[in-house]
Design an enzyme around this catalytic site. Structure first.
Site, mmCIF file in Angstrom:
data_model
loop_
_atom_site.group_PDB
_atom_site.id
_atom_site.type_symbol
_atom_site.label_atom_id
_atom_site.label_comp_id
_atom_site.label_asym_id
_atom_site.label_seq_id
_atom_site.Cartn_x
_atom_site.Cartn_y
_atom_site.Cartn_z
ATOM 1 N N CYS A 2 -0.683 5.079 10.093
ATOM 2 C CA CYS A 2 0.662 4.385 10.423
ATOM 3 C C CYS A 2 0.489 3.148 11.136
ATOM 4 O O CYS A 2 -0.594 3.205 12.135
ATOM 5 C CB CYS A 2 1.432 5.159 11.539
ATOM 6 S SG CYS A 2 1.906 6.838 11.220
ATOM 7 N N CYS A 60 7.469 -7.581 6.476
ATOM 8 C CA CYS A 60 8.595 -6.928 7.308
ATOM 9 C C CYS A 60 9.165 -8.200 8.135
ATOM 10 O O CYS A 60 8.163 -8.767 8.698
ATOM 11 C CB CYS A 60 8.231 -5.835 8.076
ATOM 12 S SG CYS A 60 9.526 -4.935 8.780
ATOM 13 N N GLU A 103 0.762 -1.013 -0.019
ATOM 14 C CA GLU A 103 0.004 -0.085 0.120
ATOM 15 C C GLU A 103 0.737 1.192 0.047
ATOM 16 O O GLU A 103 1.889 1.092 0.465
ATOM 17 C CB GLU A 103 -0.819 -0.111 1.123
ATOM 18 C CG GLU A 103 -1.916 -1.016 0.967
ATOM 19 C CD GLU A 103 -2.725 -1.280 2.276
ATOM 20 O OE1 GLU A 103 -4.045 -1.529 2.221
ATOM 21 O OE2 GLU A 103 -2.015 -1.186 3.480
ATOM 22 N N CYS A 114 3.000 -3.429 15.316
ATOM 23 C CA CYS A 114 2.707 -3.342 14.120
ATOM 24 C C CYS A 114 2.161 -4.481 13.096
ATOM 25 O O CYS A 114 2.570 -5.443 13.075
ATOM 26 C CB CYS A 114 4.518 -2.941 13.399
ATOM 27 S SG CYS A 114 4.233 -2.473 11.558
ATOM 28 N N CYS A 120 8.174 -5.905 14.823
ATOM 29 C CA CYS A 120 7.889 -4.833 15.803
ATOM 30 C C CYS A 120 6.400 -5.432 16.642
ATOM 31 O O CYS A 120 5.503 -5.553 15.553
ATOM 32 C CB CYS A 120 8.017 -3.440 15.504
ATOM 33 S SG CYS A 120 9.572 -2.961 14.891
ATOM 34 N N CYS A 145 3.333 8.286 1.341
ATOM 35 C CA CYS A 145 4.040 7.617 2.222
ATOM 36 C C CYS A 145 4.002 6.126 1.656
ATOM 37 O O CYS A 145 2.733 5.697 1.026
ATOM 38 C CB CYS A 145 3.171 7.365 3.554
ATOM 39 S SG CYS A 145 3.549 6.060 4.703
HETATM 40 N N1 SAH Z 1 10.006 0.047 9.187
HETATM 41 C C1 SAH Z 1 10.003 1.384 9.059
HETATM 42 C C2 SAH Z 1 8.905 2.091 8.633
HETATM 43 C C3 SAH Z 1 7.840 1.526 9.440
HETATM 44 S S1 SAH Z 1 6.074 2.465 9.730
HETATM 45 C C4 SAH Z 1 10.466 2.063 10.659
HETATM 46 O O1 SAH Z 1 10.268 0.992 11.383
HETATM 47 O O2 SAH Z 1 10.521 3.106 10.926
HETATM 48 C C5 SAH Z 1 6.595 3.985 10.185
HETATM 49 C C6 SAH Z 1 6.258 4.127 11.635
HETATM 50 O O3 SAH Z 1 4.995 3.780 12.071
HETATM 51 C C7 SAH Z 1 7.223 3.526 12.410
HETATM 52 O O4 SAH Z 1 7.672 4.460 13.236
HETATM 53 C C8 SAH Z 1 6.569 2.327 13.053
HETATM 54 O O5 SAH Z 1 7.144 1.829 14.212
HETATM 55 C C9 SAH Z 1 5.311 2.938 13.359
HETATM 56 N N2 SAH Z 1 3.968 2.077 13.604
HETATM 57 C C10 SAH Z 1 3.989 1.055 13.318
HETATM 58 N N3 SAH Z 1 2.920 0.429 13.777
HETATM 59 C C11 SAH Z 1 2.394 1.148 14.142
HETATM 60 C C12 SAH Z 1 0.833 1.411 14.925
HETATM 61 N N4 SAH Z 1 -0.005 0.527 14.809
HETATM 62 N N5 SAH Z 1 0.416 2.629 15.206
HETATM 63 C C13 SAH Z 1 1.463 3.705 15.108
HETATM 64 N N6 SAH Z 1 2.588 3.759 14.611
HETATM 65 C C14 SAH Z 1 3.026 2.394 14.424
#
Ligand code: SAH
Length: 368
Positions: A343, A116, A96, A123, A120, A109
């Site tokens: 996000c 991935c 997406e 996420c 984390c 974005c």
């Molecule tokens: N892999 C990259 C990009 C990830 S997405 C990274 O880790 O930075 C961008 C941001 O959204 C990251 O900071 C990620 O940790 C955050 N994110 C992931 N899941 C989320 C959620 N459920 N709610 C809010 N932010 C989230």
């Protein structure tokens, strides 16, 4: 038909790669510049329409090359103006991209991987596991599509003025394809964005942060999410490999390479997990006096998650504390949550794949 598969896709090749392609054909490298302008600035994908190339060159190109874009599977429009596209990335997979309009700018974005591997725990992308790296064509194809389909700005420019790698995937884990995509975002022959307007967001793969600092010099965002190793080990598992001290050292090296440009630290606000004023104090102690700013991200829920969002008051107090103690701190406005575009909600849903992986993961966590 077979020939089509053998044709080289010119989308996603950086200028040097396209010049090498023309040189290998026995043609002048400057044609690369012409073709790049056609592809990215005018959105032309048919060589026949590239009217400043000779007829014979157009024919040779049509025989040996294609400009192939990722297929758009769907588009969703949020009530707040956010737009989300789902792109096919082969074998039933999808990624997406999300466009977020704001006064004076438009941020796209984009995704760098299908799924991935970093896992984390908060996420949705992490919950589906790793499927594959996107090619440079699949990465830049998201930008191509947004710039070509969104209405232009009043000054005639593309709606997309900023690009952030905050969609699905860990961009620095797909470094090989990230670099040509960044090249095209910055190139005056393609999107011509300034380095400040292109942000790579990473969980913190330190060796690649150093390489990026040497090679691309774009804006850096780092997903910190916790102010101490015990907590970050739990939330962001790669912390067990590269603990906070090592990550921050790398960040300050990155900033120092570019006149101490600020690094953004992302911090997802998880209720009762990392959102106390004690955590805020710890965070200040890590970042104070450094070229750092903090972006608090209210957690966005997704099916199967065990976490919930901190209360609005908690987030405000956390932010006030950071500011009171001298940090630059902002809170990310949640956009597009009515279309699951906020996000952490991007999962490239094309089937039940995500849900089934989520419940597997849930079961693993429950039994751990
Ligand atoms: N892999 C990259 C990009 C990830 S997405 C990274 O880790 O930075 C961008 C941001 O959204 C990251 O900071 C990620 O940790 C955050 N994110 C992931 N899941 C989320 C959620 N459920 N709610 C809010 N932010 C989230």
């Amino acid at each position: 038909m077979h020939q089509v598969a053998d044709r080289e896709n010119l989308l996603g090749l950086p200028q040097s790669g396209l010049e090498a392609y023309f040189a290998a054909m026995g043609e002048k490298p400057y044609h690369a510049r012409q073709v790049m302008r056609w592809m990215y600035q005018r959105g032309v994908t048919d060589f026949e329409q590239m009217s400043d190339l000779s007829k014979s060159l157009r024919q040779r190109l049509s025989g040996s090359a294609v400009i192939e874009l990722p297929k758009v599977l769907s588009q969703h429009d949020s009530v707040d103006g956010t737009v989300k596209w789902l792109f096919a990335s082969g074998m039933g997979q999808a990624v997406e991209a999300v466009f977020i309009p704001e006064p004076g700018r438009g941020t796209l974005c984009i995704s760098s991987q299908v799924g991935c591997a970093l896992d984390c725990v908060f996420c949705a992308t992490g919950a589906q596991g790793f499927n594959k790296n996107l090619t440079a064509a699949e990465i830049i194809g998201q930008v191509w599509h947004a710039t070509q389909t969104l209405p232009r700005r009043s000054n005639g420019g593309f709606a997309v003025t900023n690009v952030v790698f905050m969609g699905m995937g860990e961009p620095l884990a797909n470094y090989r394809c990230l670099v040509p995509a960044l090249d095209l975002l910055l190139s005056d022959l393609a999107y011509g964005l300034s380095r400040r307007r292109v942000t790579v967001s990473t969980v913190g793969i330190v060796a690649h942060i150093d390489r990026l600092g040497d090679e691309c010099n774009v804006a850096l965002a780092v997903s910190l999410h916790a102010p101490n190793n015990a907590l970050r080990d739990r939330l962001v598992p790669i912390n067990r490999v590269h603990p906070i001290e090592e990550l921050l050292e790398t960040c300050w090296r990155y900033a120092a390479k570019h006149a101490n440009r600020f690094i953004t630290f992302e911090y997802v606000m998880l209720r009762g997990v990392n959102d106390s004023l004690k955590h805020a104090d710890e965070l200040v102690n890590l970042l104070k006096g450094k070229p750092a700013k903090v972006n608090l991200i209210p957690f966005n829920a997704f099916a199967g998650t065990q976490f919930s969002r901190s209360a609005a008051d908690t987030i405000r107090q956390f932010q006030d504390k950071l500011r009171y103690r001298g940090l630059v701190a902002t809170t990310r406005k949640t956009r597009g949550d009515d279309i699951d575009a906020a996000c952490g909600q991007l999962a490239g849903k094309v089937s039940d794949r995500v849900r089934s992986r989520l419940s597997e993961k849930h079961m693993r966590m429950a039994s751990a």
